[in-house]
Design a protein around this motif. Structure first.
Motif, PDB file in Angstrom:
ATOM      1  N   UNK A   1     -13.295 101.428  -6.977  1.00  0.00           N
ATOM      2  CA  UNK A   1     -13.128 101.412  -5.515  1.00  0.00           C
ATOM      3  C   UNK A   1     -13.750 100.165  -4.900  1.00  0.00           C
ATOM      4  N   UNK A   2     -13.192  99.748  -3.771  1.00  0.00           N
ATOM      5  CA  UNK A   2     -13.776  98.607  -3.062  1.00  0.00           C
ATOM      6  C   UNK A   2     -15.181  98.956  -2.575  1.00  0.00           C
ATOM      7  N   UNK A   3     -15.337 100.183  -2.103  1.00  0.00           N
ATOM      8  CA  UNK A   3     -16.660 100.645  -1.668  1.00  0.00           C
ATOM      9  C   UNK A   3     -16.749 102.144  -1.855  1.00  0.00           C
ATOM     10  N   UNK A   4     -17.898 102.594  -2.359  1.00  0.00           N
ATOM     11  CA  UNK A   4     -18.111 104.025  -2.588  1.00  0.00           C
ATOM     12  C   UNK A   4     -19.594 104.330  -2.487  1.00  0.00           C
ATOM     13  N   UNK A   5     -19.917 105.324  -1.671  1.00  0.00           N
ATOM     14  CA  UNK A   5     -21.324 105.719  -1.461  1.00  0.00           C
ATOM     15  C   UNK A   5     -22.185 104.547  -1.010  1.00  0.00           C
ATOM     16  N   UNK A   6     -21.590 103.689  -0.173  1.00  0.00           N
ATOM     17  CA  UNK A   6     -22.351 102.566   0.366  1.00  0.00           C
ATOM     18  C   UNK A   6     -22.486 101.387  -0.566  1.00  0.00           C
ATOM     19  N   UNK A   7     -21.879 101.466  -1.759  1.00  0.00           N
ATOM     20  CA  UNK A   7     -21.973 100.379  -2.746  1.00  0.00           C
ATOM     21  C   UNK A   7     -20.607  99.741  -2.957  1.00  0.00           C
TER      22      UNK A   7
ATOM     23  N   UNK B   1      -2.521  93.171   1.212  1.00  0.00           N
ATOM     24  CA  UNK B   1      -3.669  92.696   1.979  1.00  0.00           C
ATOM     25  C   UNK B   1      -4.011  93.650   3.120  1.00  0.00           C
ATOM     26  N   UNK B   2      -3.216  94.704   3.285  1.00  0.00           N
ATOM     27  CA  UNK B   2      -3.489  95.678   4.336  1.00  0.00           C
ATOM     28  C   UNK B   2      -4.707  96.532   4.019  1.00  0.00           C
ATOM     29  N   UNK B   3      -5.106  96.558   2.762  1.00  0.00           N
ATOM     30  CA  UNK B   3      -6.292  97.288   2.334  1.00  0.00           C
ATOM     31  C   UNK B   3      -7.245  96.318   1.641  1.00  0.00           C
ATOM     32  N   UNK B   4      -8.547  96.595   1.652  1.00  0.00           N
ATOM     33  CA  UNK B   4      -9.515  95.652   1.088  1.00  0.00           C
ATOM     34  C   UNK B   4      -9.402  95.545  -0.431  1.00  0.00           C
ATOM     35  N   UNK B   5      -9.752  94.382  -0.947  1.00  0.00           N
ATOM     36  CA  UNK B   5      -9.722  94.163  -2.388  1.00  0.00           C
ATOM     37  C   UNK B   5     -10.339  92.824  -2.729  1.00  0.00           C
TER      38      UNK B   5
ATOM     39  N   UNK C   1     -17.663  97.646  -5.067  1.00  0.00           N
ATOM     40  CA  UNK C   1     -17.190  97.644  -6.441  1.00  0.00           C
ATOM     41  C   UNK C   1     -17.641  96.396  -7.182  1.00  0.00           C
ATOM     42  N   UNK C   2     -17.669  96.494  -8.508  1.00  0.00           N
ATOM     43  CA  UNK C   2     -18.133  95.377  -9.345  1.00  0.00           C
ATOM     44  C   UNK C   2     -16.964  94.846 -10.170  1.00  0.00           C
ATOM     45  N   UNK C   3     -16.557  93.581  -9.965  1.00  0.00           N
ATOM     46  CA  UNK C   3     -15.419  93.036 -10.716  1.00  0.00           C
ATOM     47  C   UNK C   3     -15.675  92.934 -12.214  1.00  0.00           C
ATOM     48  N   UNK C   4     -16.929  93.028 -12.634  1.00  0.00           N
ATOM     49  CA  UNK C   4     -17.227  93.058 -14.069  1.00  0.00           C
ATOM     50  C   UNK C   4     -16.823  94.399 -14.682  1.00  0.00           C
ATOM     51  N   UNK C   5     -16.691  95.428 -13.825  1.00  0.00           N
ATOM     52  CA  UNK C   5     -16.351  96.768 -14.313  1.00  0.00           C
ATOM     53  C   UNK C   5     -14.857  97.077 -14.220  1.00  0.00           C
ATOM     54  N   UNK C   6     -14.146  96.433 -13.308  1.00  0.00           N
ATOM     55  CA  UNK C   6     -12.725  96.694 -13.127  1.00  0.00           C
ATOM     56  C   UNK C   6     -12.213  95.992 -11.890  1.00  0.00           C
ATOM     57  N   UNK C   7     -10.897  96.136 -11.650  1.00  0.00           N
ATOM     58  CA  UNK C   7     -10.331  95.508 -10.459  1.00  0.00           C
ATOM     59  C   UNK C   7     -10.860  96.203  -9.214  1.00  0.00           C
ATOM     60  N   UNK C   8     -11.408  95.418  -8.294  1.00  0.00           N
ATOM     61  CA  UNK C   8     -12.037  95.960  -7.093  1.00  0.00           C
ATOM     62  C   UNK C   8     -11.011  96.079  -5.964  1.00  0.00           C
TER      63      UNK C   8
ATOM     64  N   UNK D   1      -9.424  83.965   5.150  1.00  0.00           N
ATOM     65  CA  UNK D   1     -10.425  84.749   4.440  1.00  0.00           C
ATOM     66  C   UNK D   1     -10.010  85.194   3.066  1.00  0.00           C
ATOM     67  N   UNK D   2      -8.741  85.269   2.778  1.00  0.00           N
ATOM     68  CA  UNK D   2      -8.304  85.820   1.497  1.00  0.00           C
ATOM     69  C   UNK D   2      -8.693  84.931   0.343  1.00  0.00           C
ATOM     70  N   UNK D   3      -8.966  85.556  -0.789  1.00  0.00           N
ATOM     71  CA  UNK D   3      -9.239  84.766  -1.983  1.00  0.00           C
ATOM     72  C   UNK D   3      -7.958  84.180  -2.540  1.00  0.00           C
ATOM     73  N   UNK D   4      -6.786  84.713  -2.129  1.00  0.00           N
ATOM     74  CA  UNK D   4      -5.520  84.230  -2.641  1.00  0.00           C
ATOM     75  C   UNK D   4      -4.884  83.322  -1.601  1.00  0.00           C
TER      76      UNK D   4
END
Length: 367
Positions: free
Chosen positions: A223-229, A244-248, A231-238, A71-74
């Motif tokens: 953040x990876x997720x905040x308030x149900x939304x 890999x122990x935490x989402x990203x 993160x946007x990679x266009x805005x910063x590192x998600x 599943x990882x992108x890397x």
């Protein structure tokens, strides 16, 4: 009479003292036995605790490897060993026929295993590395896969057709440019840090002394997720770049270009232009930071998903990957891959551009 009483009292005292000493000795022995027993229990418990920790650690490592392979992108291209382990159960197959097959191939993975027979169940003979040319003389078909009997570097054996491709020598006159940019490894400190590592390669080539870890600390994060939304990679590192122990996920061209300009004012964002803009930079002797995917080709719809972000819906893929383009010819694009740790790795020009365009034609270089 008085002397007898005194003697009797002295005798009684001596007997009581001896008994007391005996009792004390016995108590001491019992305490020592209890202490030894306690230490044995403690040692056994400690040993079990260590074994448990080791088991947990092995399970965690296995889960991380599985994530890297699926599943990882890397997805690392370190070798075929991890994939082969899944296929080693049972005895080596002997149910196959061979035909003559004379062809020159080259290895397309970082490390490939040469084997005594046409399957991963056969014993390993030798290791061959990326871009090594091999000569095939026979072909075996196992129904769902083909294997070639090849010779290379004084060794002979079988190799899977899935990790080689036909060798097509490029004429020297057709080779346009190869930029000698530094190769930097993103692992193990930055499992998801291909974007800042590729930027470090670009900046260091331009003469800027900055390392990947500094860039990792300074890039804008969301953040990876905040308030149900999401993160946007266009805005910063998600999410998390370091484990890999935490989402990203990753980060796109905007925050990377902004970070690059802190160190090099001539940074230019070429995103949205045709691949000719990348070629022009290479012709000027300058490498180009890009976003592609780990297959370096067009991805099917199954690898994409829709994220609802604060800026609206976007399409993302966990196979997103950043590399530094270093050259081209009429058949291939060459690049430094911070994950596979291959300098001037080459991929079909048509496939590479298709993958690059699919994720938004993102590119950064400098004037």
């Amino acid at each position: 009479m008085k002397k007898r009483k005194i003697a009797f009292i002295v005798l009684i005292s001596l007997i009581l003292t001896a008994c007391g000493q005996s009792v004390a000795v016995e108590e001491t022995k019992e305490k020592e036995k209890f202490k030894e027993s306690k230490e044995e229990i403690k040692t056994e418990a400690s040993s079990k605790t260590v074994e448990h920790i080791q088991e947990v650690d092995l399970e965690r490592r296995a889960e991380q490897k599985l994530e890297l392979l699926t599943t990882s992108k890397k997805v690392p291209l370190a070798s075929t060993a991890a994939l082969e382990e899944k296929q080693k159960e049972g005895a080596p197959t002997t149910d196959y026929s061979t035909t003559e097959h004379e062809q020159t191939y080259e290895i397309t993975v970082a490390e490939a295993n040469l084997r005594k027979g046409p399957s991963t169940k056969h014993e390993k003979v030798f290791s061959l590395f990326y871009d090594t040319k091999v000569e095939a003389s026979q072909k075996a078909n196992l129904g769902d896969s083909d294997w070639y009997y090849i010779s290379a570097k004084g060794k002979e054996g079988w190799i899977s057709s899935s990790i080689v491709e036909e060798f097509e020598p490029t004429k020297q006159s057709e080779l346009k440019v190869i930029v000698d940019a530094p190769l930097i490894n993103q692992m193990p400190l930055l499992p998801r840090g291909c974007e800042v590592t590729s930027l470090a390669m670009l900046l260091q080539f331009a003469g800027v002394s900055v390392d990947k870890m500094t860039l990792a600390e300074e890039v804008i994060r969301v953040p990876f997720e905040e308030n149900g939304l999401r993160g946007n990679p266009y805005n910063g590192f998600v999410g998390n770049m370091y484990t890999f122990d935490e989402p990203g996920l990753g980060v796109y061209h905007g925050p990377i270009a902004e970070l690059g300009k802190k160190y090099l004012s001539s940074i230019v964002d070429l995103t949205g232009q045709s691949f000719d803009a990348v070629i022009n930079q290479l012709n000027a002797g300058k490498p180009v930071w890009v976003i592609n995917n780990t297959t370096f080709s067009h991805l099917s719809n199954g690898y994409w998903e829709t994220w609802n972000t604060s800026n609206g819906e976007i399409q993302i893929t966990y196979k997103e990957h950043s590399v530094l383009v270093t050259g081209y010819d009429d058949q291939y694009i060459y690049f430094n891959d911070p994950l596979a740790m291959i300098k001037n790795r080459k991929v079909s020009r048509e496939d590479f551009i298709a993958g690059w365009e699919q994720i938004g034609s993102q590119a950064i270089s400098y004037n």
